[in-house]
Design an enzyme around this catalytic site. Structure first.
Site, PDB file in Angstrom:
ATOM      1  N   GLY A  24     -30.859  41.346  52.101  1.00 57.12           N
ATOM      2  CA  GLY A  24     -30.014  42.280  52.220  1.00 57.12           C
ATOM      3  C   GLY A  24     -30.845  43.110  52.821  1.00 57.12           C
ATOM      4  O   GLY A  24     -31.554  43.367  53.234  1.00 57.12           O
ATOM      5  N   ASP A  25     -29.661  44.524  53.644  1.00 56.43           N
ATOM      6  CA  ASP A  25     -30.030  45.977  53.855  1.00 56.43           C
ATOM      7  C   ASP A  25     -29.500  47.116  53.170  1.00 56.43           C
ATOM      8  O   ASP A  25     -28.820  46.856  52.993  1.00 56.43           O
ATOM      9  CB  ASP A  25     -30.073  45.995  55.354  1.00 56.43           C
ATOM     10  CG  ASP A  25     -30.334  46.860  56.192  1.00 56.43           C
ATOM     11  OD1 ASP A  25     -31.123  47.868  55.247  1.00 56.43           O
ATOM     12  OD2 ASP A  25     -29.270  47.696  56.972  1.00 56.43           O
ATOM     13  N   HIS A  79     -40.165  57.204  48.794  1.00 56.13           N
ATOM     14  CA  HIS A  79     -40.814  57.360  49.905  1.00 56.13           C
ATOM     15  C   HIS A  79     -41.777  56.632  51.256  1.00 56.13           C
ATOM     16  O   HIS A  79     -42.741  57.296  51.050  1.00 56.13           O
ATOM     17  CB  HIS A  79     -42.556  57.607  48.792  1.00 56.13           C
ATOM     18  CG  HIS A  79     -43.100  56.669  48.666  1.00 56.13           C
ATOM     19  ND1 HIS A  79     -44.738  56.521  47.879  1.00 56.13           N
ATOM     20  CD2 HIS A  79     -43.576  54.844  48.728  1.00 56.13           C
ATOM     21  CE1 HIS A  79     -45.422  54.879  48.148  1.00 56.13           C
ATOM     22  NE2 HIS A  79     -44.230  54.209  48.306  1.00 56.13           N
ATOM     23  N   ASP A 125     -34.143  42.786  48.693  1.00 55.78           N
ATOM     24  CA  ASP A 125     -34.900  43.239  49.624  1.00 55.78           C
ATOM     25  C   ASP A 125     -34.879  42.516  50.568  1.00 55.78           C
ATOM     26  O   ASP A 125     -34.108  42.467  51.322  1.00 55.78           O
ATOM     27  CB  ASP A 125     -36.816  42.534  48.704  1.00 55.78           C
ATOM     28  CG  ASP A 125     -37.512  43.747  49.569  1.00 55.78           C
ATOM     29  OD1 ASP A 125     -37.479  43.651  50.957  1.00 55.78           O
ATOM     30  OD2 ASP A 125     -38.330  44.122  48.857  1.00 55.78           O
TER      31      ASP A 125
HETATM   32  C1  LIG Z   1     -43.262  49.751  49.163  1.00 56.39           C
HETATM   33  S1  LIG Z   1     -42.742  48.040  48.943  1.00 56.39           S
HETATM   34  C2  LIG Z   1     -42.185  48.329  47.223  1.00 56.39           C
HETATM   35  C3  LIG Z   1     -41.948  46.826  46.610  1.00 56.39           C
HETATM   36  C4  LIG Z   1     -41.428  47.045  44.907  1.00 56.39           C
HETATM   37  N1  LIG Z   1     -40.659  47.838  44.304  1.00 56.39           N
HETATM   38  C5  LIG Z   1     -43.220  47.951  44.430  1.00 56.39           C
HETATM   39  O1  LIG Z   1     -43.231  48.900  43.808  1.00 56.39           O
HETATM   40  O2  LIG Z   1     -43.960  46.694  44.153  1.00 56.39           O
HETATM   41  C6  LIG Z   1     -40.881  48.577  49.357  1.00 56.39           C
HETATM   42  C7  LIG Z   1     -40.280  47.589  50.154  1.00 56.39           C
HETATM   43  O3  LIG Z   1     -38.885  47.779  49.988  1.00 56.39           O
HETATM   44  C8  LIG Z   1     -38.661  47.379  51.509  1.00 56.39           C
HETATM   45  N2  LIG Z   1     -37.967  47.634  51.930  1.00 56.39           N
HETATM   46  C9  LIG Z   1     -37.823  48.139  53.200  1.00 56.39           C
HETATM   47  N3  LIG Z   1     -36.345  47.750  53.656  1.00 56.39           N
HETATM   48  C10 LIG Z   1     -35.673  47.094  53.458  1.00 56.39           C
HETATM   49  C11 LIG Z   1     -34.365  47.603  53.614  1.00 56.39           C
HETATM   50  N4  LIG Z   1     -33.702  47.400  54.457  1.00 56.39           N
HETATM   51  N5  LIG Z   1     -33.548  46.899  52.747  1.00 56.39           N
HETATM   52  C12 LIG Z   1     -34.718  46.601  51.563  1.00 56.39           C
HETATM   53  N6  LIG Z   1     -35.525  46.556  51.124  1.00 56.39           N
HETATM   54  C13 LIG Z   1     -35.818  47.521  52.324  1.00 56.39           C
HETATM   55  C14 LIG Z   1     -39.566  46.199  51.609  1.00 56.39           C
HETATM   56  O4  LIG Z   1     -39.545  44.850  51.921  1.00 56.39           O
HETATM   57  C15 LIG Z   1     -40.689  46.044  50.567  1.00 56.39           C
HETATM   58  O5  LIG Z   1     -41.118  45.324  49.825  1.00 56.39           O
END
Ligand SMILES: C[S@@+](CC[C@H](N)C(=O)[O-])C[C@H]1O[C@@H](n2cnc3c(N)ncnc32)[C@H](O)[C@@H]1O
Length: 349
Positions: free
Chosen positions: A234-235, A254, A208
């Site tokens: 990371g990204d 989503h 994340d």
């Molecule tokens: C709606 S949350 C879902 C979290 C988890 N999977 C859950 O179901 O509870 C979306 C996740 O995507 C992560 N996220 C957003 N942009 C990201 C990126 N560029 N790389 C990695 N993770 C990312 C956010 O930090 C967040 O934890």
């Protein structure tokens, strides 16, 4: 004097239904204030009257008394003969720090962060502009990285929203077939913790954004799983750890419109060996509105929240199939889960 006969105008039953629908927005506000004042925590030990709750919450007693009465009228509290208030099962979901607590989600819905984006719904619909970016000037993830308090609330709200769903997913999906799972955008890591606890031979990686991965690392350590559950910052648009048996994207696709969703799917596909599997865990929109399905309205309302907040969308099965195909993946099967989410299994095409 007799009333003149109504010759035209709306059906009175429909007007009443509209009134109930719209005052639901006020009812939700009342629930939010109850959550802010920790009313449910103050009632955890048993019933109390308005005066005692006003002292406990540093509130104006006559105003709080009216709020408590209205909360009882909508079923959040129960009022007894002595005008003392107790939690109903609905009200008990507002308690803090208990399994199934909805308090963080209720707080988030009207928070500076998420609540403001909903105020720009008309703007978003008229212009197609992303409401969150219109208000805050940056996307949600950038702002959360800059505001630790808002990020903590968001993560706690995700946990309250997904706790019940996670239990249903774990009970109904055979994670035990994989030896190494990477949870991309895994948030606080809650999905895979009980899976690892159940399968001692399995290891997992949470991937994340760096500030989220740091917070998750501490939780994983608390759960005593650090030796098998690594947390990596990371990204997901750049690269994710390569070579796992399974990749999870739960509630991630989503959050994005098609171009970004596709970019994430392609990064994950690039990390997957030919025998690996991707699990996309999301709400699936029905092709048409189905009035007999109680989950239908919620799914379409969440789609509007996706439009306003992260700037994404809920999708139909056909839309997932198409998106996956464009990323070099084949939708293999959909595992229905007794909750609003489904597990979409995808294999390299
Ligand atoms: C709606 S949350 C879902 C979290 C988890 N999977 C859950 O179901 O509870 C979306 C996740 O995507 C992560 N996220 C957003 N942009 C990201 C990126 N560029 N790389 C990695 N993770 C990312 C956010 O930090 C967040 O934890």
């Amino acid at each position: 004097m007799t009333q003149p006969a109504r010759t035209s105008g709306p059906d009175l039953d429909a007007s009443g239904a509209m009134m109930r629908l719209i005052t639901g927005a006020w009812a939700a506000r009342m629930v939010h204030t109850a959550a802010e004042l920790c009313i449910a925590d103050h009632l955890a030990e048993g019933p109390r009257d308005a005066g005692s709750l006003a002292a406990a919450t540093a509130s104006h007693a006559p105003s709080l008394a009216r709020l408590l009465r209205a909360l009882a009228a909508i079923g959040v509290l129960r009022e007894d003969e002595d005008r003392r208030y107790a939690l109903t099962p609905l009200g008990a979901t507002l308690r803090s720090g208990v399994p199934g607590s909805m308090r963080p989600w209720v707080l988030l819905c009207f928070a500076d962060d998420q609540g403001k984006a909903w105020e720009a719904l008309t703007h978003a619909v008229k212009t197609g502009e992303h409401a969150y970016r219109h208000i805050f000037g940056v996307d949600k993830w950038t702002r959360l990285a800059q505001h630790p308090e808002a990020a903590r609330l968001f993560d706690a709200a995700m946990q309250s929203l997904t706790e019940g769903a996670n239990g249903a997913i774990i009970a109904n999906y055979p994670f035990g077939q994989y030896r190494w799972i990477v949870d991309v955008g895994g948030g606080n890591g809650a999905l895979l913790m009980p899976v690892l606890a159940r399968h001692p031979g399995m290891r997992a990686t949470l991937f994340d954004l760096p500030h989220v991965a740091d917070a998750a690392r501490a939780r994983i350590a608390e759960a005593g799983l650090s030796d098998r559950y690594e947390s990596v910052g990371g990204d997901a648009f750049a690269a994710v750890p390569a070579g796992a048996d399974a990749y999870v994207l739960k509630g991630v696709i989503h959050d994005w419109e098609d171009a970004e969703a596709l970019a994430i799917l392609r990064t994950v596909r690039a990390a997957m060996g030919d025998g690996a599997r991707l699990l996309v865990i999301e709400r699936i929109l029905p092709e048409r509105i189905d009035p007999s399905d109680i989950l239908t309205p919620g799914r379409f309302i969440h789609d509007i929240n996706m439009m306003l907040n992260p700037g994404g969308r809920e999708r139909t099965e056909a839309e997932f199939r198409d998106l996956l195909a464009r990323a070099g993946l084949r939708l293999a099967r959909i595992v229905p889960i007794p909750c609003p989410l489904s597990v979409i299994e995808a294999d390299p095409a």
